[in-house]
Scaffold this active site. Structure first.
Site, PDB file in Angstrom:
ATOM      1  N   LYS A 125     -53.745  17.770  61.379  1.00 16.62           N
ATOM      2  CA  LYS A 125     -53.294  19.172  61.495  1.00 16.62           C
ATOM      3  C   LYS A 125     -51.766  19.223  61.625  1.00 16.62           C
ATOM      4  CE  LYS A 125     -53.212  21.141  65.739  1.00 16.62           C
ATOM      5  NZ  LYS A 125     -51.995  21.793  66.218  1.00 16.62           N
ATOM      6  N   ASN A 126     -51.227  18.393  62.518  1.00 27.73           N
ATOM      7  CA  ASN A 126     -49.800  18.498  62.820  1.00 27.73           C
ATOM      8  C   ASN A 126     -48.910  17.943  61.709  1.00 27.73           C
ATOM      9  OD1 ASN A 126     -50.431  19.791  65.130  1.00 27.73           O
ATOM     10  ND2 ASN A 126     -49.979  18.089  66.509  1.00 27.73           N
ATOM     11  N   ARG A 157     -47.525  28.836  66.825  1.00 28.70           N
ATOM     12  CA  ARG A 157     -46.112  28.515  67.017  1.00 28.70           C
ATOM     13  C   ARG A 157     -45.543  27.696  65.865  1.00 28.70           C
ATOM     14  NH1 ARG A 157     -44.205  29.305  71.875  1.00 28.70           N
ATOM     15  NH2 ARG A 157     -42.564  27.853  71.362  1.00 28.70           N
ATOM     16  N   CYS A 166     -46.347  29.910  75.972  1.00 28.96           N
ATOM     17  CA  CYS A 166     -47.463  29.111  75.467  1.00 28.96           C
ATOM     18  C   CYS A 166     -48.188  28.516  76.663  1.00 28.96           C
ATOM     19  CB  CYS A 166     -46.878  28.026  74.575  1.00 28.96           C
ATOM     20  SG  CYS A 166     -48.022  26.766  74.062  1.00 28.96           S
ATOM     21  N   ARG A 184     -41.754  26.576  75.385  1.00 24.52           N
ATOM     22  CA  ARG A 184     -41.543  25.807  74.152  1.00 24.52           C
ATOM     23  C   ARG A 184     -40.397  26.423  73.365  1.00 24.52           C
ATOM     24  NH1 ARG A 184     -47.152  24.357  71.555  1.00 24.52           N
ATOM     25  NH2 ARG A 184     -45.804  23.077  70.252  1.00 24.52           N
ATOM     26  N   PRO A 185     -39.171  26.128  73.817  1.00 20.88           N
ATOM     27  CA  PRO A 185     -38.007  26.720  73.152  1.00 20.88           C
ATOM     28  C   PRO A 185     -37.820  26.174  71.735  1.00 20.88           C
ATOM     29  CG  PRO A 185     -37.308  25.074  74.759  1.00 20.88           C
ATOM     30  CD  PRO A 185     -38.803  25.185  74.882  1.00 20.88           C
ATOM     31  N   VAL A 186     -37.028  26.879  70.932  1.00 21.86           N
ATOM     32  CA  VAL A 186     -36.719  26.398  69.576  1.00 21.86           C
ATOM     33  C   VAL A 186     -35.205  26.236  69.387  1.00 21.86           C
ATOM     34  CG1 VAL A 186     -38.828  27.260  68.469  1.00 21.86           C
ATOM     35  CG2 VAL A 186     -36.837  28.769  68.640  1.00 21.86           C
ATOM     36  N   ASP A 187     -34.484  26.102  70.524  1.00 25.32           N
ATOM     37  CA  ASP A 187     -33.022  25.998  70.457  1.00 25.32           C
ATOM     38  C   ASP A 187     -32.549  24.794  69.635  1.00 25.32           C
ATOM     39  OD1 ASP A 187     -34.288  24.642  72.698  1.00 25.32           O
ATOM     40  OD2 ASP A 187     -32.288  23.986  73.292  1.00 25.32           O
ATOM     41  N   ASP A 210     -50.537  14.884  73.402  1.00 24.22           N
ATOM     42  CA  ASP A 210     -51.734  15.546  72.853  1.00 24.22           C
ATOM     43  C   ASP A 210     -53.034  14.809  73.188  1.00 24.22           C
ATOM     44  OD1 ASP A 210     -50.127  17.506  71.829  1.00 24.22           O
ATOM     45  OD2 ASP A 210     -50.123  16.744  69.782  1.00 24.22           O
ATOM     46  N   ILE A 218     -43.512  15.140  78.422  1.00 22.94           N
ATOM     47  CA  ILE A 218     -43.121  15.979  77.280  1.00 22.94           C
ATOM     48  C   ILE A 218     -43.241  17.471  77.639  1.00 22.94           C
ATOM     49  CG2 ILE A 218     -43.457  16.441  74.799  1.00 22.94           C
ATOM     50  CD1 ILE A 218     -42.789  13.510  75.321  1.00 22.94           C
ATOM     51  N   ARG A 223     -58.908  25.634  66.415  1.00 22.62           N
ATOM     52  CA  ARG A 223     -57.558  25.578  65.855  1.00 22.62           C
ATOM     53  C   ARG A 223     -57.230  24.168  65.368  1.00 22.62           C
ATOM     54  NH1 ARG A 223     -53.143  28.417  69.452  1.00 22.62           N
ATOM     55  NH2 ARG A 223     -52.039  27.688  67.625  1.00 22.62           N
TER      56      ARG A 223
HETATM   57  N1  EPU Z   1     -37.928  21.240  72.986  1.00 15.79           N
HETATM   58  C1  EPU Z   1     -36.753  21.878  73.335  1.00 15.79           C
HETATM   59  N2  EPU Z   1     -36.123  22.615  72.388  1.00 15.79           N
HETATM   60  C2  EPU Z   1     -36.573  22.745  71.117  1.00 15.79           C
HETATM   61  C3  EPU Z   1     -37.781  22.085  70.760  1.00 15.79           C
HETATM   62  C4  EPU Z   1     -38.416  21.329  71.727  1.00 15.79           C
HETATM   63  O1  EPU Z   1     -36.300  21.790  74.477  1.00 15.79           O
HETATM   64  O2  EPU Z   1     -35.942  23.420  70.299  1.00 15.79           O
HETATM   65  C5  EPU Z   1     -38.638  20.432  73.997  1.00 15.79           C
HETATM   66  C6  EPU Z   1     -40.059  20.922  74.250  1.00 15.79           C
HETATM   67  O3  EPU Z   1     -40.082  21.970  75.201  1.00 15.79           O
HETATM   68  C7  EPU Z   1     -40.748  19.683  74.725  1.00 15.79           C
HETATM   69  C8  EPU Z   1     -40.077  18.592  73.899  1.00 15.79           C
HETATM   70  O4  EPU Z   1     -38.844  19.148  73.458  1.00 15.79           O
HETATM   71  O5  EPU Z   1     -40.467  19.443  76.086  1.00 15.79           O
HETATM   72  C9  EPU Z   1     -40.882  18.116  72.707  1.00 15.79           C
HETATM   73  O6  EPU Z   1     -41.367  19.220  71.950  1.00 15.79           O
HETATM   74  P1  EPU Z   1     -41.510  19.152  70.365  1.00 15.79           P
HETATM   75  O7  EPU Z   1     -40.473  20.010  69.742  1.00 15.79           O
HETATM   76  O8  EPU Z   1     -41.549  17.726  69.949  1.00 15.79           O
HETATM   77  O9  EPU Z   1     -42.934  19.843  70.139  1.00 15.79           O
HETATM   78  P2  EPU Z   1     -43.333  20.613  68.812  1.00 15.79           P
HETATM   79  O10 EPU Z   1     -42.689  19.967  67.670  1.00 15.79           O
HETATM   80  O11 EPU Z   1     -43.144  22.065  69.011  1.00 15.79           O
HETATM   81  C10 EPU Z   1     -45.407  19.173  68.171  1.00 15.79           C
HETATM   82  C11 EPU Z   1     -46.900  19.369  68.050  1.00 15.79           C
HETATM   83  C12 EPU Z   1     -47.506  19.498  69.431  1.00 15.79           C
HETATM   84  C13 EPU Z   1     -47.158  18.239  70.232  1.00 15.79           C
HETATM   85  C14 EPU Z   1     -45.642  18.061  70.281  1.00 15.79           C
HETATM   86  C15 EPU Z   1     -45.201  16.793  70.993  1.00 15.79           C
HETATM   87  C16 EPU Z   1     -47.258  20.524  65.955  1.00 15.79           C
HETATM   88  C17 EPU Z   1     -47.706  21.732  65.239  1.00 15.79           C
HETATM   89  N3  EPU Z   1     -47.187  20.573  67.278  1.00 15.79           N
HETATM   90  O12 EPU Z   1     -44.897  20.347  68.780  1.00 15.79           O
HETATM   91  O13 EPU Z   1     -48.918  19.556  69.227  1.00 15.79           O
HETATM   92  O14 EPU Z   1     -47.672  18.346  71.537  1.00 15.79           O
HETATM   93  O15 EPU Z   1     -45.117  18.010  68.939  1.00 15.79           O
HETATM   94  O16 EPU Z   1     -45.716  15.685  70.353  1.00 15.79           O
HETATM   95  O17 EPU Z   1     -47.003  19.515  65.339  1.00 15.79           O
HETATM   96  C18 EPU Z   1     -51.132  20.180  69.674  1.00 15.79           C
HETATM   97  O18 EPU Z   1     -51.434  19.726  68.562  1.00 15.79           O
HETATM   98  O19 EPU Z   1     -51.987  20.493  70.531  1.00 15.79           O
HETATM   99  C19 EPU Z   1     -49.711  20.329  70.019  1.00 15.79           C
HETATM  100  C20 EPU Z   1     -49.294  21.093  71.018  1.00 15.79           C
END
Ligand code: EPU
Length: 434
Positions: free
Chosen positions: A22-23, A105, A129, A134-137, A321, A343, A413
């Site tokens: 999925k991811n 997301r 969430c 889960r910021p996107v900064d 995960d 994480i 999902r």
């Molecule tokens: N983070 C920031 N700023 C950002 C992005 C992330 O501070 O702009 C922080 C997050 O808050 C977290 C860390 O960085 O503490 C890692 O987050 P990451 O960005 O790696 O997570 P993601 O890419 O949004 C994906 C998976 C998640 C999985 C995480 C970690 C997908 C669709 N989602 O999320 O999967 O937990 O990587 O491996 O690929 C799930 O499948 O249940 C799921 C939540």
């Protein structure tokens, strides 16, 4: 809303076919928006999150078509999902609406591809969430370094590019380490930028590698993916290709733990144990035997489970995960286990529900202390997020009596046909339509 009724106590035995990731599929579907001509993706799982992404890229001008079956499936198991064709037919729309983003997301994955290919992106800001902030900064910062300009308006991130994105050397990590989808977003954008981009502090997850591999088939020039330093030489265009999505390592890990918790024996087909090296390491210490032959994993366990310590980490460490699922297993271990979540430090909504089933777990900040008990008891429990729900299914499989799981849409999902796969290996689980 559908529920699961699980009557615990069956020992799982047999074969399960692992679905595509999925991811991996979600950001790859978004990346397909950057290609000219048709892209054909194989092993895209049938999941509600995938449906949401297909709806989103459909609104963004992609025509998608799912074939009936996969002619290359030789496993003898249930037919794999048919290939999915994606063709961009209209590049006018650049907006990912709140209605879709609020359900998924991963919609943020369209940000990089839209900016690189169409020069503009409006993406609703993902809200809170269940597993924490889960910021996107980091996504936005990385894209700004490539020259995109951003402002926010009415709950949307609005990004624009004057001319073309320009490659540069940048650090992409944040306070919690690397970001998986952030790395993919910037990687996608850099693939079409002018000149060379070097991403330092990039995520090394197999899903990042899968996306980069597909982009390279499309004509991108990416090197170093799978390491913290990725080098991307920008190209003028990407051309549609054929690509098979990697197996879902989290689904695979969940079924390994299902075998372990039921003291069963499972043969898991289409998996890559290299993607689960840290999981295998921890499970060995618990007393679970995992071996592989080609693409098949064999799991067996002993009745006695050892207590262990585990900390979630970016790849190749133990994945967040699978934290909840491991916790369900450790509830039945002999002694006291300690799990630390590095994480998503608040990702513990399963603790209260597992305790309702007779577990003895105490949470202290980002750490959970699990005192092993002799048995779990069936109860009515509530799914809060995808992986927490998987942990409750695992607990239900071994609990005494019946477990009623509410809100299983969370499981739908991310786990393709989970109850059918479990029933086929002897579980007593029934979906009650709501
Ligand atoms: N983070 C920031 N700023 C950002 C992005 C992330 O501070 O702009 C922080 C997050 O808050 C977290 C860390 O960085 O503490 C890692 O987050 P990451 O960005 O790696 O997570 P993601 O890419 O949004 C994906 C998976 C998640 C999985 C995480 C970690 C997908 C669709 N989602 O999320 O999967 O937990 O990587 O491996 O690929 C799930 O499948 O249940 C799921 C939540």
């Amino acid at each position: 809303m559908d529920q699961f009724l699980i009557r615990g106590g069956s020992r799982l035995k047999g074969k399960i076919e692992i679905s595509g990731s999925k991811n991996s599929a979600l950001p790859i579907l978004a990346a397909c928006m950057m290609a000219e001509g048709k892209t054909t993706l194989k092993s895209v799982p049938r999941l509600s999150d995938i449906d949401s992404m297909l709806k989103l890229i459909g609104e963004l001008g992609c025509h998608t078509y799912r074939h009936e079956s996969d002619s290359e499936s030789t496993s003898g198991g249930p037919a794999l999902n048919g290939p999915l064709d994606i063709t961009v037919t209209d590049e006018k729309v650049c907006e990912a609406r709140y209605d879709i983003v609020k359900t998924m997301r991963a919609s943020i994955c369209v940000l990089g591809p839209l900016l690189a290919k169409r020069g503009k992106a409006i993406v609703s800001i993902p809200g809170g969430c269940a597993i924490g902030d889960r910021p996107v900064d980091l996504h936005v910062r990385g894209l700004m370094k490539l020259g995109a300009e951003f402002h926010t308006d009415n709950g949307n991130i609005i990004g624009e590019v004057r001319g073309r994105l320009k490659g540069c050397r940048m650090y992409l990590g944040g306070a919690q380490g690397p970001t998986v989808l952030g790395t993919i977003n910037v990687l996608c954008a850099a693939a079409l930028a002018e000149g060379e981009t070097v991403l330092v502090g990039a995520a090394c997850e197999p899903e990042v590698v899968d996306c980069a591999d597909m982009l390279n088939k499309m004509g991108a020039k990416i090197k170093g993916h799978g390491t913290p330093e990725i080098r991307i030489e920008g190209v003028d265009k990407l051309i549609g290709c054929e690509h098979r999505i990697i197996p879902d390592r989290i689904e695979c890990g969940t079924f390994i733990i299902a075998a372990a918790i039921t003291n069963g024996e499972l043969e898991l087909k289409h998996c890559n144990l290299d993607h689960l090296i840290a999981v295998n390491d921890r499970l060995e210490e618990v007393g679970i035997k995992v071996s592989r032959e080609n693409g098949t994993i064999f799991v067996s366990s002993t009745r006695r489970l050892n207590a262990i310590e585990m900390t979630t980490q970016p790849f190749p460490g133990f994945p967040t995960d699978l934290q909840a699922q491991l916790m369900a297993l450790l509830c039945l271990s002999d002694g006291m286990s300690v799990i630390t979540e590095r994480i998503f430090p608040d990702r513990f909504l399963h603790v209260g529900e597992l305790n309702r089933m007779g577990a003895r777990i105490r949470k202290e900040g980002p750490t959970a202390i699990i005192q092993g008990v002799k048995e779990l008891q069936g109860a009515t429990v509530m799914c809060s997020d995808l992986r927490a729900s998987a942990a409750l299914v695992l607990a239900g499989l071994v609990a005494k009596g019946t477990t009623r799981l509410d809100r299983v849409y969370h499981i739908d999902r991310g786990y393709e046909k989970i109850e059918q796969k479990l029933i086929a290996v002897g579980a007593d689980i029934e979906r009650v339509r709501g």
